[in-house]
Scaffold this active site. Sequence first.
Site, short mmCIF file in Angstrom:
data_model
loop_
_atom_site.label_atom_id
_atom_site.label_comp_id
_atom_site.label_asym_id
_atom_site.label_seq_id
_atom_site.Cartn_x
_atom_site.Cartn_y
_atom_site.Cartn_z
N ASP A 81 0.84 -1.20 0.00
CA ASP A 81 0.00 0.00 0.00
C ASP A 81 0.88 1.25 0.00
OD1 ASP A 81 -2.38 1.51 0.18
OD2 ASP A 81 -2.22 1.61 2.36
N HIS A 210 -9.55 4.70 -0.76
CA HIS A 210 -8.63 4.82 0.36
C HIS A 210 -9.32 5.59 1.49
CE1 HIS A 210 -4.48 3.79 -1.37
NE2 HIS A 210 -5.40 3.31 -2.19
N GLY A 211 -8.81 5.46 2.71
CA GLY A 211 -9.40 6.17 3.84
C GLY A 211 -10.81 5.68 4.14
N ASN A 254 -9.96 0.40 1.66
CA ASN A 254 -8.83 0.31 2.59
C ASN A 254 -9.25 0.63 4.02
OD1 ASN A 254 -7.41 -0.07 0.20
ND2 ASN A 254 -5.79 1.39 0.73
N ILE A 255 -8.73 -0.17 4.94
CA ILE A 255 -9.02 -0.01 6.36
C ILE A 255 -7.71 -0.01 7.13
CG2 ILE A 255 -10.14 -1.00 8.38
CD1 ILE A 255 -12.09 -2.40 6.44
#
Length: 313
Positions: A81, A210-211, A254-255
Amino acid sequence: MLLTTKELFQKCYGRYAIPAVNVFFMEEIHGLFAAAQEANAPFIVQTTPFARDYAKADMLLSMIQSASRLYPKTVFAVHVDHGVEEHIWDAIASGGYTSVMIDASHDHFDKNVQRTREVVEKAHAKNISVEAELGVLAGVEDDLTVDAEHSSYTNPQQVVDFVKATGCDSLAIAVGTSHGAYKFSGGQGLQFHILEEIQKRLPGFPLVLHGGSNVSIEVVKRINAAGGNLKTDAKGVQEDEILRAIPLGICKINIATDTRLLWTMVNREFFRDHPDEFAPTTPGKIFMEEYKRFMLQKFELFGCVGKADEFLN
């Protein structure tokens, strides 16, 4: 079963999303794999450059490979990532990764294309998928900080040219999310008109959010009640936004922040309530169970429970 992200996205597009979870240490990896096996859900395990520097890449890959043997019914990809070339070349050479992300989003368009295309050529030669990014997210992730004034939404008019020029397999887009624990303090939420326009221009192409953490206010309050001092005005990506984004092409979410907050909550509460304890294994066991419970909820929300079977037939 270890797959590329491209293989995962071919099955899930428009139907469900796959959680991509950043890991740093053993307890997280146990919790993630245990939850995925119980839910029969595909997932992506991610290592950031920061995590690779902290734990060392060989250590992380060894733990992930061990977990795949301990939980043999799991279906997953291993992904770098927010990588830059230094990390990506090493990941490609290591043989343990099936996907990499080149984050050249801070460069101007032509430079982003150039760097991404070079990664694509080298990664595809080893059957490794490539995620690229167009647009810049605000916030804090590991040792990267981007002020809101320097962030920018993805321009839908650029996405087709970018994907064609680079040959990337998926595209991370900036549609209102941000990194870190202090998301959406202004309350803006996801910009669905941008996401809809991107999907219209790139039909069927996998998009990445993302986020994607929720930043539970209850978790934040529990942390603060146990001695923390986190702000309480942040709001992450809400469940209804996730459900609305998946049919619009979001395949990977994404986490990271949510799992960090979970670790902080468990450890602060444990040592507050057991001040005579000092063994790390006791709160570690609690954390693994909490992590597993958290991931089971995410698999359910993203719609991927039971979907691992699709890749085994």
